[in-house]
Design a protein around this motif. Structure first.
Motif, mmCIF file in Angstrom:
data_model
loop_
_atom_site.group_PDB
_atom_site.id
_atom_site.type_symbol
_atom_site.label_atom_id
_atom_site.label_comp_id
_atom_site.label_asym_id
_atom_site.label_seq_id
_atom_site.Cartn_x
_atom_site.Cartn_y
_atom_site.Cartn_z
ATOM 1 N N MET A 1 0.835 -0.979 -0.009
ATOM 2 C CA MET A 1 -0.130 -0.170 -0.067
ATOM 3 C C MET A 1 0.917 1.417 0.089
ATOM 4 O O MET A 1 1.896 1.423 0.742
ATOM 5 N N ASN A 2 0.620 2.313 -0.827
ATOM 6 C CA ASN A 2 1.312 3.642 -0.916
ATOM 7 C C ASN A 2 0.748 4.512 0.180
ATOM 8 O O ASN A 2 -0.465 4.795 0.040
ATOM 9 N N TYR A 3 1.613 4.777 0.854
ATOM 10 C CA TYR A 3 1.428 5.708 2.051
ATOM 11 C C TYR A 3 1.842 7.358 1.693
ATOM 12 O O TYR A 3 2.014 8.129 2.687
ATOM 13 N N SER A 4 2.102 7.444 0.516
ATOM 14 C CA SER A 4 2.650 8.877 -0.142
ATOM 15 C C SER A 4 1.754 9.976 0.138
ATOM 16 O O SER A 4 0.522 9.796 -0.255
ATOM 17 N N ARG A 5 2.040 11.086 1.026
ATOM 18 C CA ARG A 5 1.064 12.022 1.188
ATOM 19 C C ARG A 5 1.868 13.269 1.357
ATOM 20 O O ARG A 5 3.153 13.231 1.626
ATOM 21 N N PRO A 6 1.131 14.328 1.119
ATOM 22 C CA PRO A 6 1.755 15.675 1.288
ATOM 23 C C PRO A 6 2.477 15.940 2.683
ATOM 24 O O PRO A 6 1.833 15.123 3.826
ATOM 25 N N GLU A 7 3.645 16.327 2.748
ATOM 26 C CA GLU A 7 4.236 16.827 4.078
ATOM 27 C C GLU A 7 4.879 18.225 4.201
ATOM 28 O O GLU A 7 5.290 18.578 3.237
ATOM 29 N N ARG A 8 5.040 18.472 5.418
ATOM 30 C CA ARG A 8 5.609 19.788 5.717
ATOM 31 C C ARG A 8 6.453 19.791 6.960
ATOM 32 O O ARG A 8 5.719 19.312 8.178
ATOM 33 N N ARG A 9 7.584 20.321 6.963
ATOM 34 C CA ARG A 9 8.376 20.496 8.129
ATOM 35 C C ARG A 9 7.747 21.886 8.737
ATOM 36 O O ARG A 9 7.884 22.907 8.248
ATOM 37 N N GLN A 10 7.420 21.995 10.154
ATOM 38 C CA GLN A 10 7.105 23.123 10.915
ATOM 39 C C GLN A 10 8.078 22.970 12.173
ATOM 40 O O GLN A 10 7.462 22.715 13.114
ATOM 41 N N GLY A 11 9.097 23.801 12.186
ATOM 42 C CA GLY A 11 10.115 23.981 12.939
ATOM 43 C C GLY A 11 10.372 22.584 13.453
ATOM 44 O O GLY A 11 10.895 21.753 12.357
ATOM 45 N N PRO A 12 10.324 22.130 14.600
ATOM 46 C CA PRO A 12 10.663 20.734 15.128
ATOM 47 C C PRO A 12 9.623 19.706 14.730
ATOM 48 O O PRO A 12 9.970 18.595 14.970
ATOM 49 N N SER A 13 8.638 20.010 14.262
ATOM 50 C CA SER A 13 7.447 19.179 13.868
ATOM 51 C C SER A 13 7.358 18.584 12.535
ATOM 52 O O SER A 13 8.032 19.581 11.564
ATOM 53 N N LEU A 14 6.699 17.520 12.361
ATOM 54 C CA LEU A 14 6.403 17.363 10.709
ATOM 55 C C LEU A 14 5.047 16.907 10.799
ATOM 56 O O LEU A 14 4.358 16.062 11.383
ATOM 57 N N VAL A 15 4.258 17.585 9.948
ATOM 58 C CA VAL A 15 3.042 17.106 9.488
ATOM 59 C C VAL A 15 2.543 16.498 8.230
ATOM 60 O O VAL A 15 3.339 17.247 7.263
ATOM 61 N N ARG A 16 1.698 15.945 8.002
ATOM 62 C CA ARG A 16 1.444 15.072 6.814
ATOM 63 C C ARG A 16 0.078 15.130 6.406
ATOM 64 O O ARG A 16 -0.756 15.139 7.308
ATOM 65 N N GLY A 17 -0.547 14.856 5.185
ATOM 66 C CA GLY A 17 -1.815 14.666 4.744
ATOM 67 C C GLY A 17 -2.524 15.733 5.079
ATOM 68 O O GLY A 17 -2.486 16.924 4.716
ATOM 69 N N GLY A 18 -3.915 15.440 5.756
ATOM 70 C CA GLY A 18 -4.953 16.486 5.829
ATOM 71 C C GLY A 18 -4.479 17.632 6.949
ATOM 72 O O GLY A 18 -4.874 18.816 7.180
ATOM 73 N N LEU A 19 -3.150 17.397 7.573
ATOM 74 C CA LEU A 19 -2.845 18.377 8.666
ATOM 75 C C LEU A 19 -1.863 19.240 8.145
ATOM 76 O O LEU A 19 -1.618 20.144 8.781
ATOM 77 N N VAL A 20 -1.495 19.203 6.551
ATOM 78 C CA VAL A 20 -0.653 20.062 6.226
ATOM 79 C C VAL A 20 -1.571 21.413 6.171
ATOM 80 O O VAL A 20 -2.398 21.525 5.242
ATOM 81 N N PRO A 21 -1.193 22.472 6.643
ATOM 82 C CA PRO A 21 -1.762 23.719 6.546
ATOM 83 C C PRO A 21 -1.609 24.532 5.050
ATOM 84 O O PRO A 21 -0.658 24.214 4.400
ATOM 85 N N GLU A 22 -2.588 25.360 4.685
ATOM 86 C CA GLU A 22 -2.636 26.054 3.303
ATOM 87 C C GLU A 22 -1.343 27.068 3.184
ATOM 88 O O GLU A 22 -1.052 27.313 2.308
ATOM 89 N N SER A 23 -0.903 27.597 4.402
ATOM 90 C CA SER A 23 -0.154 28.885 4.401
ATOM 91 C C SER A 23 0.978 28.490 5.513
ATOM 92 O O SER A 23 1.034 27.459 6.370
ATOM 93 N N THR A 24 2.108 29.165 5.570
ATOM 94 C CA THR A 24 3.381 28.879 6.545
ATOM 95 C C THR A 24 3.258 30.099 7.508
ATOM 96 O O THR A 24 2.262 30.827 7.470
ATOM 97 N N HIS A 25 3.841 29.413 8.663
ATOM 98 C CA HIS A 25 3.997 30.595 9.824
ATOM 99 C C HIS A 25 4.189 31.845 9.572
ATOM 100 O O HIS A 25 3.803 33.145 9.660
ATOM 101 N N ASP A 26 5.465 32.179 8.528
ATOM 102 C CA ASP A 26 5.641 33.529 8.020
ATOM 103 C C ASP A 26 4.561 34.198 7.230
ATOM 104 O O ASP A 26 4.179 35.304 7.430
ATOM 105 N N GLN A 27 3.829 33.474 6.141
ATOM 106 C CA GLN A 27 2.698 34.142 5.556
ATOM 107 C C GLN A 27 1.670 34.455 6.474
ATOM 108 O O GLN A 27 1.130 35.445 6.326
ATOM 109 N N ARG A 28 1.238 33.726 7.626
ATOM 110 C CA ARG A 28 0.269 34.256 8.517
ATOM 111 C C ARG A 28 0.679 35.325 9.344
ATOM 112 O O ARG A 28 -0.142 36.146 9.700
ATOM 113 N N LEU A 29 1.849 35.457 9.740
ATOM 114 C CA LEU A 29 2.348 36.583 10.561
ATOM 115 C C LEU A 29 2.435 37.794 9.545
ATOM 116 O O LEU A 29 2.109 38.772 10.213
#
Length: 246
Positions: free
Chosen positions: A1-29
């Motif tokens: 089964m292929n578990y390839s999903r979008p992912e993003r590093r957020q500081g020390p954290s890693l989020v994947r799939g539906g938890l990846v936000p549409e914008s970055t912290h810099d953009q929101r700031l």
């Protein structure tokens, strides 16, 4: 089964799939559009920014003398520019310097690779981007930042100089920020070296023939940067500045 999903590093954290936000912290700031309720959250953002400074200072404080190397993330491993990055990283490591990069691919990877293979300390300071860019495999010590301005402070605070290889907007941003800090004496022992004579000469010509000729900078400001193709010359320039304490 292929578990390839979008992912993003957020500081020390890693989020994947539906938890990846549409914008970055810099953009929101920096975004002032939309409801104003977010304004009341800024004091809490300050604490997050503070934590990034604390984490960066703590992780990098015990580094040996270091040099920050910039360059394009788009440079392929089979290019002369990549090979030059490897040689620069190795030459710096052999001279006793840790090598700090943005931690990404391309020239950054090349400099980290050169440092690691020469037995030196290889550091990567990553940044949260809209499209994921992981730290390269040649990084010994890697830190992921949310905010560009925190990351920029780390590039300068723990470096004895900058080496800029061919690159794009990011490289130019860091290059001119470094030159501004040197010009205004915010940093006092900080050689700035541009590697790749053919690539950088048109920019140097513009600085001299347009900026200096029109009085926007002083003649001595042109001398704030060195241009070379020789990694050993770059290292000598940095070592001489260290000895002079300039």
């Amino acid at each position: 089964m292929n578990y390839s999903r979008p992912e993003r590093r957020q500081g020390p954290s890693l989020v994947r799939g539906g938890l990846v936000p549409e914008s970055t912290h810099d953009q929101r700031l920096l975004d002032r559009r939309g409801p104003t309720g977010w304004l009341h959250e800024d004091p809490w953002r300050v604490l997050r920014i503070q934590s990034e400074f604390v984490e960066g200072f703590g992780a990098l404080a015990d580094l040996p003398p270091a040099v920050t190397v910039f360059g394009s993330a788009r440079t392929g491993p089979d290019t002369a520019e990549y090979e030059l990055g490897v040689k620069v990283g190795a030459a710096l490591a052999k001279a006793g310097y840790a090598v700090i990069t943005g931690g990404g691919p391309g020239v950054m990877e090349a400099a980290n690779r050169g440092a690691l293979e020469a037995g030196g300390v290889s550091v990567g300071l990553g940044i949260e981007l809209p499209h994921e860019q992981r730290l390269n495999d040649y990084v010994d010590l890697g830190i992921e930042f949310r905010y560009f301005f925190v990351r920029k402070t780390m590039f300068v605070k723990y470096a004895s100089g900058f080496v800029a290889l061919p690159g794009g907007f990011g490289t130019l941003d860091e290059l001119f920020e470094a030159l501004t800090l040197v010009q205004t004496r915010k940093v006092t022992s900080f050689p700035v070296i541009m590697m790749g004579v053919a690539f950088w000469t048109p920019l140097i010509d513009w600085i001299r023939d347009t900026l200096m000729a029109s009085g926007k900078i002083s003649p001595q400001d042109v001398e704030l940067v060195s241009v070379t193709d020789d990694p050993d010359e770059a290292v000598r320039t940095i070592m001489e500045a260290d000895r002079r304490g300039e």
